[in-house]
Design an enzyme around this catalytic site. Structure first.
Site, PDB file in Angstrom:
ATOM      1  N   GLY A   1       0.827  -1.211   0.000  1.00  0.00           N
ATOM      2  CA  GLY A   1       0.000   0.000   0.000  1.00  0.00           C
ATOM      3  C   GLY A   1       0.860   1.259   0.000  1.00  0.00           C
TER       4      GLY A   1
ATOM      5  N   GLY B   1      -1.558   7.519   0.583  1.00  0.00           N
ATOM      6  CA  GLY B   1      -1.958   7.663   1.988  1.00  0.00           C
ATOM      7  C   GLY B   1      -0.874   7.324   2.999  1.00  0.00           C
TER       8      GLY B   1
ATOM      9  N   ASP C   1       2.225  -2.068  -4.508  1.00  0.00           N
ATOM     10  CA  ASP C   1       0.874  -1.501  -4.619  1.00  0.00           C
ATOM     11  C   ASP C   1       0.341  -1.852  -6.001  1.00  0.00           C
ATOM     12  OD1 ASP C   1      -1.449   0.289  -4.468  1.00  0.00           O
ATOM     13  OD2 ASP C   1      -0.362   1.322  -2.886  1.00  0.00           O
TER      14      ASP C   1
ATOM     15  N   ASP D   1      -1.516  -7.138  -7.424  1.00  0.00           N
ATOM     16  CA  ASP D   1      -2.905  -7.037  -6.977  1.00  0.00           C
ATOM     17  C   ASP D   1      -3.115  -8.005  -5.809  1.00  0.00           C
ATOM     18  OD1 ASP D   1      -5.591  -7.025  -6.541  1.00  0.00           O
ATOM     19  OD2 ASP D   1      -6.171  -7.450  -8.619  1.00  0.00           O
ATOM     20  N   LEU D   2      -3.194  -7.455  -4.604  1.00  0.00           N
ATOM     21  CA  LEU D   2      -3.264  -8.306  -3.409  1.00  0.00           C
ATOM     22  C   LEU D   2      -4.669  -8.855  -3.148  1.00  0.00           C
ATOM     23  CD1 LEU D   2      -0.847  -6.393  -1.011  1.00  0.00           C
ATOM     24  CD2 LEU D   2      -0.361  -7.905  -2.926  1.00  0.00           C
TER      25      LEU D   2
ATOM     26  N   GLY E   1      -5.067  -1.578   1.704  1.00  0.00           N
ATOM     27  CA  GLY E   1      -6.395  -1.824   2.242  1.00  0.00           C
ATOM     28  C   GLY E   1      -7.449  -1.027   1.504  1.00  0.00           C
TER      29      GLY E   1
ATOM     30  N   TYR F   1     -15.630  -4.445   6.196  1.00  0.00           N
ATOM     31  CA  TYR F   1     -14.457  -3.686   6.651  1.00  0.00           C
ATOM     32  C   TYR F   1     -14.110  -4.042   8.097  1.00  0.00           C
ATOM     33  CZ  TYR F   1     -11.252   0.104   7.563  1.00  0.00           C
ATOM     34  OH  TYR F   1     -10.122   0.814   7.891  1.00  0.00           O
TER      35      TYR F   1
ATOM     36  N   LYS G   1     -10.827  -6.275   9.570  1.00  0.00           N
ATOM     37  CA  LYS G   1      -9.818  -5.695  10.465  1.00  0.00           C
ATOM     38  C   LYS G   1      -9.799  -6.404  11.819  1.00  0.00           C
ATOM     39  CE  LYS G   1      -8.219  -2.390   7.742  1.00  0.00           C
ATOM     40  NZ  LYS G   1      -6.828  -2.399   7.245  1.00  0.00           N
TER      41      LYS G   1
HETATM   42  P1  NAD Z   1      -5.194   4.833   0.676  1.00  0.00           P
HETATM   43  O1  NAD Z   1      -6.323   4.491  -0.221  1.00  0.00           O
HETATM   44  O2  NAD Z   1      -4.560   6.161   0.543  1.00  0.00           O
HETATM   45  O3  NAD Z   1      -4.055   3.720   0.564  1.00  0.00           O
HETATM   46  C1  NAD Z   1      -4.355   2.360   0.465  1.00  0.00           C
HETATM   47  C2  NAD Z   1      -3.458   1.751  -0.587  1.00  0.00           C
HETATM   48  O4  NAD Z   1      -3.806   0.350  -0.707  1.00  0.00           O
HETATM   49  C3  NAD Z   1      -3.644   2.381  -1.980  1.00  0.00           C
HETATM   50  O5  NAD Z   1      -2.422   2.833  -2.499  1.00  0.00           O
HETATM   51  C4  NAD Z   1      -4.227   1.261  -2.803  1.00  0.00           C
HETATM   52  O6  NAD Z   1      -3.827   1.259  -4.173  1.00  0.00           O
HETATM   53  C5  NAD Z   1      -3.686   0.022  -2.070  1.00  0.00           C
HETATM   54  N1  NAD Z   1      -4.486  -1.138  -2.453  1.00  0.00           N
HETATM   55  C6  NAD Z   1      -5.846  -1.240  -2.463  1.00  0.00           C
HETATM   56  N2  NAD Z   1      -6.222  -2.398  -3.023  1.00  0.00           N
HETATM   57  C7  NAD Z   1      -5.084  -3.034  -3.383  1.00  0.00           C
HETATM   58  C8  NAD Z   1      -4.824  -4.262  -4.054  1.00  0.00           C
HETATM   59  N3  NAD Z   1      -5.816  -5.058  -4.484  1.00  0.00           N
HETATM   60  N4  NAD Z   1      -3.537  -4.617  -4.249  1.00  0.00           N
HETATM   61  C9  NAD Z   1      -2.516  -3.801  -3.870  1.00  0.00           C
HETATM   62  N5  NAD Z   1      -2.709  -2.628  -3.242  1.00  0.00           N
HETATM   63  C10 NAD Z   1      -3.969  -2.242  -3.027  1.00  0.00           C
HETATM   64  O7  NAD Z   1      -5.752   4.610   2.145  1.00  0.00           O
HETATM   65  P2  NAD Z   1      -5.111   4.759   3.600  1.00  0.00           P
HETATM   66  O8  NAD Z   1      -6.129   5.436   4.413  1.00  0.00           O
HETATM   67  O9  NAD Z   1      -3.720   5.243   3.576  1.00  0.00           O
HETATM   68  O10 NAD Z   1      -5.144   3.221   4.043  1.00  0.00           O
HETATM   69  C11 NAD Z   1      -4.031   2.529   4.598  1.00  0.00           C
HETATM   70  C12 NAD Z   1      -4.553   1.497   5.568  1.00  0.00           C
HETATM   71  O11 NAD Z   1      -5.111   2.159   6.702  1.00  0.00           O
HETATM   72  C13 NAD Z   1      -5.671   0.617   5.018  1.00  0.00           C
HETATM   73  O12 NAD Z   1      -5.448  -0.724   5.405  1.00  0.00           O
HETATM   74  C14 NAD Z   1      -6.915   1.153   5.699  1.00  0.00           C
HETATM   75  O13 NAD Z   1      -7.917   0.184   5.865  1.00  0.00           O
HETATM   76  C15 NAD Z   1      -6.353   1.601   7.021  1.00  0.00           C
HETATM   77  N6  NAD Z   1      -7.159   2.585   7.756  1.00  0.00           N
HETATM   78  C16 NAD Z   1      -7.413   3.806   7.214  1.00  0.00           C
HETATM   79  C17 NAD Z   1      -8.115   4.750   7.956  1.00  0.00           C
HETATM   80  C18 NAD Z   1      -8.375   6.148   7.456  1.00  0.00           C
HETATM   81  O14 NAD Z   1      -9.175   6.876   8.067  1.00  0.00           O
HETATM   82  N7  NAD Z   1      -7.725   6.591   6.406  1.00  0.00           N
HETATM   83  C19 NAD Z   1      -8.591   4.425   9.236  1.00  0.00           C
HETATM   84  C20 NAD Z   1      -8.320   3.160   9.744  1.00  0.00           C
HETATM   85  C21 NAD Z   1      -7.589   2.258   8.996  1.00  0.00           C
END
Ligand code: NAD
Length: 256
Positions: free
Chosen positions: A9, A13, A33, A42-43, A72, A154, A158
Protein backbone atom coordinates in the site's frame (compact mmCIF):
# COMPACT_ATOMS: atom_id res chain seq x y z
CA UNK A 1 24.08 -1.45 7.17
CA UNK A 2 20.77 0.23 6.39
CA UNK A 3 17.55 -1.62 7.23
CA UNK A 4 15.44 -3.24 4.52
CA UNK A 5 11.69 -2.76 4.83
CA UNK A 6 8.81 -3.99 2.66
CA UNK A 7 5.67 -1.83 2.62
CA UNK A 8 2.38 -2.79 0.97
CA UNK A 9 0.00 0.00 0.00
CA UNK A 10 3.04 2.27 -0.47
CA UNK A 11 1.45 4.10 -3.40
CA UNK A 12 -0.90 6.33 -1.41
CA UNK A 13 -1.96 7.66 1.99
CA UNK A 14 -0.31 6.21 5.08
CA UNK A 15 1.84 3.73 3.17
CA UNK A 16 3.31 6.46 0.95
CA UNK A 17 4.06 8.66 3.98
CA UNK A 18 5.64 5.76 5.91
CA UNK A 19 7.80 4.90 2.87
CA UNK A 20 8.96 8.50 2.58
CA UNK A 21 9.70 8.84 6.31
CA UNK A 22 11.68 5.59 6.43
CA UNK A 23 13.69 6.51 3.32
CA UNK A 24 14.53 9.86 4.91
CA UNK A 25 15.71 7.83 7.92
CA UNK A 26 18.20 6.00 5.67
CA UNK A 27 16.21 2.78 5.31
CA UNK A 28 15.85 0.87 2.04
CA UNK A 29 12.19 0.47 1.12
CA UNK A 30 10.46 -1.90 -1.29
CA UNK A 31 6.95 -0.60 -1.94
CA UNK A 32 4.19 -2.80 -3.31
CA UNK A 33 0.87 -1.50 -4.62
CA UNK A 34 -1.44 -1.66 -7.59
CA UNK A 35 0.43 1.38 -8.95
CA UNK A 36 2.76 4.28 -7.96
CA UNK A 37 5.20 1.95 -6.27
CA UNK A 38 8.37 -0.13 -6.78
CA UNK A 39 6.44 -3.28 -7.60
CA UNK A 40 2.95 -3.72 -8.94
CA UNK A 41 0.81 -6.54 -7.54
CA UNK A 42 -2.91 -7.04 -6.98
CA UNK A 43 -3.26 -8.31 -3.41
CA UNK A 44 -6.93 -9.19 -3.91
CA UNK A 45 -5.90 -12.35 -5.79
CA UNK A 46 -3.84 -15.38 -4.67
CA UNK A 47 -1.60 -14.95 -7.75
CA UNK A 48 -0.97 -11.25 -7.05
CA UNK A 49 -0.18 -11.97 -3.38
CA UNK A 50 2.27 -14.71 -4.34
CA UNK A 51 3.90 -12.41 -6.90
CA UNK A 52 4.30 -9.70 -4.23
CA UNK A 53 5.69 -12.11 -1.65
CA UNK A 54 8.13 -13.66 -4.14
CA UNK A 55 9.34 -10.24 -5.30
CA UNK A 56 9.82 -9.16 -1.66
CA UNK A 57 11.87 -12.25 -0.86
CA UNK A 58 14.01 -11.70 -3.94
CA UNK A 59 14.53 -8.01 -3.06
CA UNK A 60 15.32 -8.85 0.59
CA UNK A 61 18.05 -11.26 -0.54
CA UNK A 62 18.23 -12.83 2.91
CA UNK A 63 17.85 -9.64 4.97
CA UNK A 64 14.44 -8.23 5.90
CA UNK A 65 14.32 -5.91 8.91
CA UNK A 66 10.75 -4.71 8.65
CA UNK A 67 7.36 -5.37 7.09
CA UNK A 68 4.59 -2.77 7.07
CA UNK A 69 1.17 -3.79 5.77
CA UNK A 70 -0.93 -0.81 4.72
CA UNK A 71 -2.70 -2.00 1.55
CA UNK A 72 -6.40 -1.82 2.24
CA UNK A 73 -9.85 -0.80 1.07
CA UNK A 74 -12.57 1.14 2.90
CA UNK A 75 -16.23 0.36 3.60
CA UNK A 76 -17.57 2.02 0.46
CA UNK A 77 -15.92 -0.44 -1.94
CA UNK A 78 -18.04 -2.91 -3.91
CA UNK A 79 -18.44 -5.85 -3.80
CA UNK A 80 -17.84 -6.21 -0.02
CA UNK A 81 -15.84 -9.42 -0.59
CA UNK A 82 -13.11 -7.33 -2.28
CA UNK A 83 -12.54 -5.57 1.05
CA UNK A 84 -11.86 -8.87 2.83
CA UNK A 85 -9.68 -10.12 -0.03
CA UNK A 86 -7.29 -7.17 0.30
CA UNK A 87 -7.57 -6.26 3.99
CA UNK A 88 -7.38 -9.76 5.46
CA UNK A 89 -6.26 -12.31 2.88
CA UNK A 90 -3.83 -9.90 1.22
CA UNK A 91 -2.24 -8.99 4.55
CA UNK A 92 -2.07 -12.51 6.02
CA UNK A 93 -0.37 -13.78 2.83
CA UNK A 94 2.49 -11.33 3.49
CA UNK A 95 2.59 -12.15 7.22
CA UNK A 96 2.96 -15.85 6.41
CA UNK A 97 5.10 -15.44 3.32
CA UNK A 98 7.74 -13.15 4.82
CA UNK A 99 8.10 -14.67 8.28
CA UNK A 100 10.95 -16.92 7.22
CA UNK A 101 13.18 -14.12 5.97
CA UNK A 102 12.21 -11.84 8.91
CA UNK A 103 13.15 -14.60 11.36
CA UNK A 104 16.62 -14.85 9.80
CA UNK A 105 17.28 -11.13 10.43
CA UNK A 106 18.15 -9.89 13.92
CA UNK A 107 15.74 -7.38 15.60
CA UNK A 108 13.18 -7.59 12.79
CA UNK A 109 9.50 -6.73 13.19
CA UNK A 110 6.20 -6.24 11.40
CA UNK A 111 3.55 -3.54 11.75
CA UNK A 112 0.07 -4.23 10.40
CA UNK A 113 -2.44 -1.43 9.84
CA UNK A 114 -5.76 -2.50 11.33
CA UNK A 115 -8.45 0.02 12.32
CA UNK A 116 -10.40 1.34 15.28
CA UNK A 117 -13.32 -0.45 13.58
CA UNK A 118 -11.71 -3.79 14.56
CA UNK A 119 -12.76 -3.17 18.16
CA UNK A 120 -16.25 -1.86 17.46
CA UNK A 121 -18.49 -3.54 20.09
CA UNK A 122 -21.09 -4.96 17.66
CA UNK A 123 -18.37 -6.31 15.36
CA UNK A 124 -16.15 -8.29 17.72
CA UNK A 125 -18.05 -11.57 18.10
CA UNK A 126 -19.49 -12.17 14.66
CA UNK A 127 -19.84 -15.80 13.45
CA UNK A 128 -18.04 -14.87 10.22
CA UNK A 129 -14.84 -14.45 12.25
CA UNK A 130 -14.70 -18.25 12.54
CA UNK A 131 -14.59 -18.50 8.74
CA UNK A 132 -11.74 -15.99 8.59
CA UNK A 133 -9.90 -18.03 11.23
CA UNK A 134 -10.26 -21.12 9.02
CA UNK A 135 -8.82 -19.07 6.14
CA UNK A 136 -11.82 -20.05 4.07
CA UNK A 137 -11.66 -17.21 1.55
CA UNK A 138 -14.50 -18.50 -0.64
CA UNK A 139 -16.86 -18.85 2.33
CA UNK A 140 -15.96 -15.44 3.81
CA UNK A 141 -16.53 -13.79 0.42
CA UNK A 142 -19.80 -15.60 -0.14
CA UNK A 143 -21.17 -14.56 3.29
CA UNK A 144 -20.08 -10.94 2.88
CA UNK A 145 -21.56 -10.55 -0.59
CA UNK A 146 -24.83 -12.20 0.51
CA UNK A 147 -25.19 -9.63 3.34
CA UNK A 148 -23.89 -6.82 1.13
CA UNK A 149 -22.88 -4.50 4.00
CA UNK A 150 -19.60 -2.73 3.29
CA UNK A 151 -19.00 -1.76 6.89
CA UNK A 152 -19.46 -5.36 8.04
CA UNK A 153 -16.82 -6.45 5.53
CA UNK A 154 -14.46 -3.69 6.65
CA UNK A 155 -14.82 -4.14 10.42
CA UNK A 156 -14.76 -7.95 10.26
CA UNK A 157 -11.67 -7.94 8.02
CA UNK A 158 -9.82 -5.69 10.46
CA UNK A 159 -10.99 -7.62 13.55
CA UNK A 160 -9.87 -10.89 11.96
CA UNK A 161 -6.57 -9.32 10.97
CA UNK A 162 -5.87 -8.12 14.52
CA UNK A 163 -6.69 -11.60 15.86
CA UNK A 164 -4.23 -13.01 13.32
CA UNK A 165 -1.51 -10.58 14.39
CA UNK A 166 -2.01 -11.44 18.05
CA UNK A 167 -1.99 -15.18 17.41
CA UNK A 168 1.20 -14.91 15.33
CA UNK A 169 2.96 -12.86 18.02
CA UNK A 170 3.44 -16.05 20.06
CA UNK A 171 5.42 -18.17 17.57
CA UNK A 172 7.03 -15.05 16.12
CA UNK A 173 8.08 -13.83 19.56
CA UNK A 174 9.71 -17.18 20.26
CA UNK A 175 11.65 -16.71 17.04
CA UNK A 176 12.68 -13.21 18.13
CA UNK A 177 10.42 -11.34 15.71
CA UNK A 178 7.96 -8.71 16.94
CA UNK A 179 4.58 -8.13 15.30
CA UNK A 180 2.08 -5.41 16.22
CA UNK A 181 -1.11 -3.87 14.87
CA UNK A 182 -1.88 -0.17 14.65
CA UNK A 183 -5.52 0.92 14.82
CA UNK A 184 -6.03 4.33 13.24
CA UNK A 185 -9.23 6.28 13.65
CA UNK A 186 -10.10 8.76 10.88
CA UNK A 187 -6.89 9.74 9.08
CA UNK A 188 -6.88 12.22 6.19
CA UNK A 189 -6.20 10.03 3.12
CA UNK A 190 -7.94 9.29 -0.20
CA UNK A 191 -9.57 6.27 1.48
CA UNK A 192 -11.16 8.45 4.19
CA UNK A 193 -12.22 11.02 1.61
CA UNK A 194 -13.96 8.33 -0.47
CA UNK A 195 -15.81 7.22 2.68
CA UNK A 196 -16.83 10.80 3.54
CA UNK A 197 -18.14 11.28 -0.01
CA UNK A 198 -20.05 7.98 -0.01
CA UNK A 199 -23.85 8.41 -0.20
CA UNK A 200 -24.48 5.47 2.17
CA UNK A 201 -21.73 5.87 4.81
CA UNK A 202 -20.63 9.48 4.30
CA UNK A 203 -22.77 11.09 6.95
CA UNK A 204 -21.87 8.54 9.65
CA UNK A 205 -18.16 8.89 8.84
CA UNK A 206 -18.32 12.69 8.87
CA UNK A 207 -20.13 12.61 12.24
CA UNK A 208 -17.60 10.18 13.74
CA UNK A 209 -15.68 12.92 15.57
CA UNK A 210 -13.14 11.83 18.22
CA UNK A 211 -12.59 13.65 21.54
CA UNK A 212 -9.60 15.51 20.06
CA UNK A 213 -12.05 17.03 17.57
CA UNK A 214 -10.13 16.52 14.33
CA UNK A 215 -9.04 13.87 11.87
CA UNK A 216 -5.48 12.57 12.11
CA UNK A 217 -2.67 13.20 9.62
CA UNK A 218 -0.63 10.54 7.83
CA UNK A 219 2.65 11.71 9.39
CA UNK A 220 1.20 11.05 12.86
CA UNK A 221 0.64 7.40 11.89
CA UNK A 222 4.02 7.20 10.15
CA UNK A 223 5.82 8.35 13.31
CA UNK A 224 4.11 5.60 15.33
CA UNK A 225 5.00 2.95 12.74
CA UNK A 226 8.60 4.20 12.65
CA UNK A 227 8.77 3.89 16.44
CA UNK A 228 7.29 0.37 16.41
CA UNK A 229 9.91 -0.74 13.87
CA UNK A 230 12.72 0.67 15.99
CA UNK A 231 14.72 -0.89 18.83
CA UNK A 232 13.09 1.68 21.17
CA UNK A 233 9.97 -0.52 20.83
CA UNK A 234 12.00 -3.70 21.46
CA UNK A 235 9.66 -5.05 24.17
CA UNK A 236 6.36 -4.27 22.38
CA UNK A 237 4.77 -7.23 20.62
CA UNK A 238 1.34 -8.72 20.02
CA UNK A 239 -0.48 -5.51 20.83
CA UNK A 240 -2.83 -3.18 18.95
CA UNK A 241 -2.04 0.48 19.44
CA UNK A 242 -4.88 2.92 18.81
CA UNK A 243 -4.06 6.21 17.10
CA UNK A 244 -7.54 7.63 16.97
CA UNK A 245 -7.79 10.96 18.80
CA UNK A 246 -9.40 9.17 21.77
CA UNK A 247 -12.19 7.51 19.76
CA UNK A 248 -11.81 3.99 21.17
CA UNK A 249 -11.79 5.26 24.77
CA UNK A 250 -14.97 7.20 24.02
CA UNK A 251 -16.74 4.15 22.53
CA UNK A 252 -15.42 1.50 24.93
CA UNK A 253 -14.28 3.21 28.13
CA UNK A 254 -14.28 -0.04 30.13
CA UNK A 255 -12.63 -2.35 27.59
CA UNK A 256 -8.88 -2.48 27.26
P1 NAD B 1 -5.19 4.83 0.68
O1 NAD B 1 -6.32 4.49 -0.22
O2 NAD B 1 -4.56 6.16 0.54
O3 NAD B 1 -4.05 3.72 0.56
C1 NAD B 1 -4.36 2.36 0.46
C2 NAD B 1 -3.46 1.75 -0.59
O4 NAD B 1 -3.81 0.35 -0.71
C3 NAD B 1 -3.64 2.38 -1.98
O5 NAD B 1 -2.42 2.83 -2.50
C4 NAD B 1 -4.23 1.26 -2.80
O6 NAD B 1 -3.83 1.26 -4.17
C5 NAD B 1 -3.69 0.02 -2.07
N1 NAD B 1 -4.49 -1.14 -2.45
C6 NAD B 1 -5.85 -1.24 -2.46
N2 NAD B 1 -6.22 -2.40 -3.02
C7 NAD B 1 -5.08 -3.03 -3.38
C8 NAD B 1 -4.82 -4.26 -4.05
N3 NAD B 1 -5.82 -5.06 -4.48
N4 NAD B 1 -3.54 -4.62 -4.25
C9 NAD B 1 -2.52 -3.80 -3.87
N5 NAD B 1 -2.71 -2.63 -3.24
C10 NAD B 1 -3.97 -2.24 -3.03
O7 NAD B 1 -5.75 4.61 2.15
P2 NAD B 1 -5.11 4.76 3.60
O8 NAD B 1 -6.13 5.44 4.41
O9 NAD B 1 -3.72 5.24 3.58
O10 NAD B 1 -5.14 3.22 4.04
C11 NAD B 1 -4.03 2.53 4.60
C12 NAD B 1 -4.55 1.50 5.57
O11 NAD B 1 -5.11 2.16 6.70
C13 NAD B 1 -5.67 0.62 5.02
O12 NAD B 1 -5.45 -0.72 5.40
C14 NAD B 1 -6.92 1.15 5.70
O13 NAD B 1 -7.92 0.18 5.86
C15 NAD B 1 -6.35 1.60 7.02
N6 NAD B 1 -7.16 2.58 7.76
C16 NAD B 1 -7.41 3.81 7.21
C17 NAD B 1 -8.12 4.75 7.96
C18 NAD B 1 -8.37 6.15 7.46
O14 NAD B 1 -9.18 6.88 8.07
N7 NAD B 1 -7.72 6.59 6.41
C19 NAD B 1 -8.59 4.42 9.24
C20 NAD B 1 -8.32 3.16 9.74
C21 NAD B 1 -7.59 2.26 9.00
Amino acid sequence: MSRKIVITGAGSGMGAEIAQMLKANGDQVFGIDLKNSDFSADLSTPEGRQKGVDASIAWANGQLDGLVLCAGLGSSVNPPSLIAKVNYFGATAFIDGLFDVLSKTKNSSAVVISSVAAAQPDMINLPILEEYAKHDEAKVCQLLDAQNIGHLAYASSKNALTRYVRSKSIPWGRAGVRINAVAPGAIQTPLLQAGMDDPKYGEAIRNFVPPLGRVGEVDEVAKLVKFLLSSDAGYISGTMLFIDGGMDAMIRPNSF
